[in-house]
Write an enzyme that holds these catalytic residues in place. Structure first.
Site, PDB file in Angstrom:
ATOM      1  N   ASN A 189     -16.527 -13.433 -19.080  1.00  0.00           N
ATOM      2  CA  ASN A 189     -17.760 -13.203 -19.833  1.00  0.00           C
ATOM      3  C   ASN A 189     -18.998 -13.019 -18.960  1.00  0.00           C
ATOM      4  OD1 ASN A 189     -17.288 -16.015 -19.314  1.00  0.00           O
ATOM      5  ND2 ASN A 189     -18.997 -16.518 -20.664  1.00  0.00           N
TER       6      ASN A 189
ATOM      7  N   GLY B 116     -11.471 -21.941 -20.401  1.00  0.00           N
ATOM      8  CA  GLY B 116     -11.145 -22.657 -21.626  1.00  0.00           C
ATOM      9  C   GLY B 116     -10.655 -24.072 -21.385  1.00  0.00           C
TER      10      GLY B 116
ATOM     11  N   GLU C 175     -16.198 -26.249 -16.048  1.00  0.00           N
ATOM     12  CA  GLU C 175     -17.030 -26.007 -17.230  1.00  0.00           C
ATOM     13  C   GLU C 175     -16.116 -25.382 -18.270  1.00  0.00           C
ATOM     14  OE1 GLU C 175     -18.536 -24.416 -20.108  1.00  0.00           O
ATOM     15  OE2 GLU C 175     -19.093 -22.817 -18.718  1.00  0.00           O
TER      16      GLU C 175
ATOM     17  N   CYS D  10     -20.426 -19.527 -23.330  1.00  0.00           N
ATOM     18  CA  CYS D  10     -20.107 -20.948 -23.472  1.00  0.00           C
ATOM     19  C   CYS D  10     -21.256 -21.755 -24.061  1.00  0.00           C
ATOM     20  CB  CYS D  10     -19.683 -21.531 -22.131  1.00  0.00           C
ATOM     21  SG  CYS D  10     -20.915 -21.343 -20.828  1.00  0.00           S
TER      22      CYS D  10
END
Length: 478
Positions: A156, A233, A252, A286
């Site tokens: 992303n 994830g 993260e 996120c």
């Protein structure tokens, strides 16, 4: 730039190499083939780690001014070719060209911050005579590099999140092996080109393209890799935590970010901020806004205006300057988001706008009356979907905001400083954004969460802290 957008090589310890096996990189917008990259083998990753052992020694002895020069020269290269980087981000990923330009600009800032922080990797003197047995001793501690950092990065933010691994690693005197997302490897390879241009000594950096189950497994379990820096994830993060062994981990792992809107909030600020926070990068973010809790006295006004602004979003080609939102990273992800919305609707939720899929595109979607125990209420949607709730008391809003297993960032809108501080203390998250959506971050702040949102902190200064350890030096004086 030297890049070939059709056939790309990978960067192994300073050398550009090809492999017979390749991976296709496709544009999620129309499934067009953009490029092919090497499909590295386990042996390739093992070789990269072996070469990084020598690179770590070189990096640890590289004078700070040289680290700074290399990082600044790489930043100059990215800045000079900013539009090419932005176009690459947009083509291989989900971002519009406008969003991609912002990411390319942030990458430059991340590298420059890394150069600045390189001069601040310092220690302190220690008063050993604070203990009776320490009298007659003098010493200090310094921060020393761990050695080899293994980095696994997501699709992303395919450029800046890679810079957040490489920049601090070089600034702190480590070697680093990067395994970029399979779907978006080009941005990471082009960043390696910037460091090649900056004359980074061989061995310090490798960017290995391949399948996670093949090469990522080697990287995370290799005994010579002293730290894993992972963004991705929760399930993958749990696997790394269980299998990586005795090494440092900074992870993260996403969120289900809440925003609380108090009755005194400025809706002129709150609504556009939350709309942007929910649908930036097609919601694949996120810290994207997922749940909004609105005081019941302003709920209808907020909802009506929020839906109105959402309907103004224009889906379309990513390179079109007028496009508001592009596709998700692939059709499979769009189908997953559609399933979560349909599941919520079956259990009583109401779709206020959106809810339709076309290939990898999924409309910006707003729901209300979403049961808090359905997938959308509990899990990270990682797509362009936002849930609206009304609340009667702040206690209720706080309890609901905290009820998920995630805790990355939260947002709140109010003009009441006292109540803002009350919420700050009670929200179980790594960051609270006041009069801003959850989707706010600068590259110099500590970034990370609580609970299942991860462990450790990113942000250049704080990543450097994670990538180094204290070494104590003590002199017993005659």
């Amino acid at each position: 730039m030297k890049v070939d957008l059709k056939r790309q090589k990978m960067f192994v310890a300073g050398d550009w190499v090809e492999r017979e096996r390749v991976l296709e990189v496709r544009n999620p917008e129309d499934d067009d083939l953009i490029a092919v990259v090497p499909r590295a083998s386990r042996k390739d990753m093992e070789e990269a780690v072996e070469l990084a052992k020598k690179g770590a020694q070189v990096s640890a002895h590289l004078p700070v001014y040289k680290r700074m020069n290399i990082l600044n020269k790489a930043a100059d290269y990215v800045e000079t070719h900013k539009e090419t980087y932005a176009k690459t981000i947009a083509l291989e990923g989900s971002k519009t060209i406008t969003e991609a330009r912002k990411e390319a600009g942030r990458c430059v800032e991340t590298l420059r911050l890394s150069a600045e922080e390189a001069r601040r990797v310092t220690g302190e003197t220690i008063p050993f005579d604070q203990s009776e047995g320490g009298v007659g001793r003098f010493g200090y501690y310094e921060r020393v590099p761990l050695g080899i950092i293994g980095a696994i990065t997501p699709f992303n933010d395919p450029l800046n999140l890679v810079a957040h691994k490489i920049g601090p690693a070089i600034a702190s005197g480590n070697a680093i092996v990067v395994k970029p997302a399979t779907a978006t490897p080009l941005s990471a390879l082009f960043l390696a080109e910037a460091f090649d241009y900056a004359e980074l000594p061989k061995g310090i950096l490798s960017v290995i393209t391949g399948i996670g189950s093949e090469v990522g497994q080697v990287l995370m379990t290799h005994p010579d890799v002293r730290m894993i820096s992972f963004t991705g994830g929760m399930e993958a993060g749990l696997k790394i935590a269980n299998q990586a062994g005795l090494k440092k981990k900074s992870m993260e792992l996403g969120s289900n970010s809440p925003v609380i809107v108090l009755e005194d909030a400025s809706l002129e600020e709150a609504i556009p901020s939350c709309v942007s926070g929910a649908f930036w990068a097609a919601g694949q973010n996120c810290i994207g806004v997922q749940r909004i809790y609105i005081d019941q006295s302003i709920y209808k006004e907020f909802k009506d205006q929020f839906v109105k602004e959402t309907k103004q979003y224009r889906l379309g080609p990513k390179l079109d300057e007028s496009t508001s939102m592009g596709p998700l990273i692939n059709e499979k992800e769009a189908k997953r988001v559609a399933f979560m919305v349909e599941d919520a609707e079956r259990t009583g939720a109401t779709i206020l706008t959106g809810g339709k899929r076309d290939g990898a595109f999924y409309e910006p979607t707003v729901l209300e009356n979403v049961p808090e125990d359905c997938h959308l209420g509990r899990e990270e949607v990682f797509g362009p979907v936002v849930l609206l709730y009304s609340y009667q008391t702040l206690t209720e809003a706080i309890e609901k905001a905290n009820q998920t297993d995630y805790g990355l960032q939260a947002g709140l809108f109010t003009k009441d400083l006292h109540r803002a501080f009350t919420l700050i203390k009670q929200l179980h998250v790594g960051g609270v954004m006041i009069n801003d959506s959850t989707d706010f971050r600068i590259d110099g702040m500590p970034f990370g969460g609580t609970k299942q949102s991860g462990v450790g902190r990113e942000g250049v200064k704080f990543s450097i802290h994670e990538m180094t350890e204290e070494k104590v030096i003590c002199f017993k004086l005659a």
